[in-house]
Design a protein around this motif. Sequence first.
Motif, short mmCIF file in Angstrom:
data_model
loop_
_atom_site.label_atom_id
_atom_site.label_comp_id
_atom_site.label_asym_id
_atom_site.label_seq_id
_atom_site.Cartn_x
_atom_site.Cartn_y
_atom_site.Cartn_z
N LEU A 38 -16.67 7.57 22.68
CA LEU A 38 -17.13 6.90 21.54
C LEU A 38 -18.76 6.79 21.19
O LEU A 38 -19.06 7.26 20.08
CB LEU A 38 -16.75 5.42 21.84
CG LEU A 38 -16.53 4.50 20.63
CD1 LEU A 38 -15.60 5.42 19.60
CD2 LEU A 38 -16.09 3.48 20.79
N ARG A 39 -19.37 6.96 22.43
CA ARG A 39 -20.75 7.14 22.34
C ARG A 39 -21.33 8.49 21.71
O ARG A 39 -22.26 8.56 20.94
CB ARG A 39 -21.61 6.96 23.83
CG ARG A 39 -23.12 7.06 23.84
CD ARG A 39 -23.57 6.55 24.98
NE ARG A 39 -22.87 6.89 26.21
CZ ARG A 39 -22.41 6.06 27.18
NH1 ARG A 39 -22.03 4.75 26.87
NH2 ARG A 39 -21.48 6.37 28.13
N THR A 67 -6.55 15.85 23.26
CA THR A 67 -6.81 14.79 24.34
C THR A 67 -8.16 13.91 23.90
O THR A 67 -8.11 12.53 23.74
CB THR A 67 -7.61 15.58 25.34
OG1 THR A 67 -6.37 16.36 26.28
CG2 THR A 67 -8.12 14.54 26.55
N VAL A 68 -9.09 14.38 22.85
CA VAL A 68 -10.05 13.65 22.30
C VAL A 68 -9.39 12.57 21.26
O VAL A 68 -9.82 11.36 21.31
CB VAL A 68 -11.13 14.68 21.51
CG1 VAL A 68 -11.98 13.79 20.75
CG2 VAL A 68 -11.75 15.27 22.87
N ARG A 69 -8.60 13.25 20.49
CA ARG A 69 -7.83 12.25 19.51
C ARG A 69 -7.22 10.97 20.32
O ARG A 69 -7.31 10.07 19.77
CB ARG A 69 -6.93 13.07 18.52
CG ARG A 69 -7.76 13.81 17.41
CD ARG A 69 -6.52 14.40 16.71
NE ARG A 69 -5.89 15.36 17.04
CZ ARG A 69 -6.10 16.76 17.01
NH1 ARG A 69 -7.01 16.97 16.34
NH2 ARG A 69 -5.55 17.66 17.40
N ASN A 70 -6.53 11.48 21.59
CA ASN A 70 -6.07 10.24 22.30
C ASN A 70 -6.99 9.50 22.43
O ASN A 70 -6.70 8.18 22.74
CB ASN A 70 -5.09 10.98 23.50
CG ASN A 70 -3.71 11.66 22.91
OD1 ASN A 70 -3.45 11.51 21.72
ND2 ASN A 70 -3.39 12.71 23.82
N TYR A 71 -7.99 9.89 23.06
CA TYR A 71 -9.09 8.90 23.64
C TYR A 71 -9.64 7.87 22.49
O TYR A 71 -9.79 6.78 22.53
CB TYR A 71 -10.28 9.72 24.01
CG TYR A 71 -10.18 9.92 25.48
CD1 TYR A 71 -9.86 9.04 26.60
CD2 TYR A 71 -10.40 11.47 26.10
CE1 TYR A 71 -9.78 9.48 27.93
CE2 TYR A 71 -9.97 11.66 27.15
CZ TYR A 71 -9.78 10.75 28.30
OH TYR A 71 -9.83 11.11 29.65
N LEU A 72 -9.82 8.71 21.53
CA LEU A 72 -10.44 7.79 20.19
C LEU A 72 -9.23 6.76 19.80
O LEU A 72 -9.49 5.58 19.34
CB LEU A 72 -10.47 8.83 19.10
CG LEU A 72 -11.81 9.76 19.23
CD1 LEU A 72 -12.15 10.85 18.19
CD2 LEU A 72 -13.07 8.62 19.20
N ASN A 128 -9.28 -0.21 13.02
CA ASN A 128 -8.53 0.78 12.38
C ASN A 128 -9.14 2.04 11.97
O ASN A 128 -8.63 2.95 11.43
CB ASN A 128 -7.85 0.15 10.81
CG ASN A 128 -7.29 -1.17 11.00
OD1 ASN A 128 -6.33 -1.25 11.56
ND2 ASN A 128 -7.73 -2.31 10.42
N SER A 129 -10.11 2.27 12.61
CA SER A 129 -11.02 3.44 12.14
C SER A 129 -11.88 3.88 13.29
O SER A 129 -12.27 3.05 14.00
CB SER A 129 -11.81 3.65 10.92
OG SER A 129 -12.74 2.69 10.93
N ARG A 130 -12.36 5.06 13.59
CA ARG A 130 -13.40 5.46 14.49
C ARG A 130 -14.48 4.98 14.16
O ARG A 130 -15.47 4.26 15.26
CB ARG A 130 -13.74 6.99 14.31
CG ARG A 130 -14.95 7.63 15.35
CD ARG A 130 -14.85 8.80 14.87
NE ARG A 130 -13.88 9.79 15.15
CZ ARG A 130 -13.93 11.23 15.15
NH1 ARG A 130 -15.06 11.86 15.45
NH2 ARG A 130 -12.68 11.94 15.39
N GLN A 131 -15.19 4.65 12.80
CA GLN A 131 -16.34 4.15 12.70
C GLN A 131 -16.19 2.54 13.13
O GLN A 131 -17.27 1.86 13.46
CB GLN A 131 -16.67 4.13 11.06
CG GLN A 131 -17.00 5.67 10.97
CD GLN A 131 -18.16 6.22 11.71
OE1 GLN A 131 -19.15 5.60 11.74
NE2 GLN A 131 -18.08 7.28 12.02
N GLU A 132 -15.23 1.63 12.63
CA GLU A 132 -15.23 0.45 13.13
C GLU A 132 -15.08 0.25 14.53
O GLU A 132 -15.74 -0.84 15.20
CB GLU A 132 -13.69 -0.17 12.62
CG GLU A 132 -13.59 -0.48 11.15
CD GLU A 132 -12.19 -1.09 10.82
OE1 GLU A 132 -11.65 -1.72 11.53
OE2 GLU A 132 -11.96 -0.93 9.74
N ALA A 133 -14.65 0.96 15.31
CA ALA A 133 -14.37 0.92 16.76
C ALA A 133 -15.97 1.16 17.31
O ALA A 133 -16.48 0.62 18.20
CB ALA A 133 -13.62 2.17 17.45
N ILE A 134 -16.79 2.23 16.68
CA ILE A 134 -18.17 2.34 17.21
C ILE A 134 -18.89 1.25 16.72
O ILE A 134 -19.74 0.71 17.78
CB ILE A 134 -18.74 3.73 16.11
CG1 ILE A 134 -17.98 4.71 16.85
CG2 ILE A 134 -20.07 3.85 16.56
CD1 ILE A 134 -18.41 6.23 15.74
#
Length: 200
Positions: free
Chosen positions: A148-149, A170-175, A185-191
């Motif tokens: 995520l970083r 594997t990266v998609r699974n981690y994300l 709901n999204s990568r940006q929200e998680a960040i």
Amino acid sequence: MIRILIAEDQAMVRGALATLLDLEDDFEVIASVGNGLEAVERAKVLLPDVALLDIEMPKMSGLEVVEKLRSAVPSCRCVLVTTFARPGYMQRAIKAGARGYLLKDAQVEELAAAIRRIVAGDRVMSPELMMAAMECTNPLTDRESEVLRLAAQGMTTRELARTLCLSEGTVRNYLSETMSKLSTNSRQEAIKTAESQGWI
């Protein structure tokens, strides 16, 4: 005499800290710098007893400086002084090897006393930050935090996979796992959520 290096990107705060700490009979401020990279470089040459570090600085964060100095100048005790009461920052600071983690709104007498205790071998953490850290633990694993970083730096899934020597799946699974754990709901929200807590 306790020899102190100060790293703080705000010139006024840096100057005030240096002036106030220099007034203590047993303190000597031997360097005052405005970014993390310069802090590491000066510490390697001057070998301070204590490095007083802001967390968010240009070129290298205070947390990164702690990690660098742990191996480059192991005799230097690192103290993070911050305005950010983010629980994740404290957890990362302890993991990195910081001996102190204090809020900037503390009185100079408290800071001076904390520095003396740290030099004597204690670890000193702000009680307010300790409470916040205990109430809010990071649900992410080290690997999930790392993914995520790097994603926060703008890396694509393909770039993440190449950098971390993983498959794109594997990266998609981690994300996906980080989004699930952070209820986003999204990568940006998680960040955004992880950054707001100081977890990345």
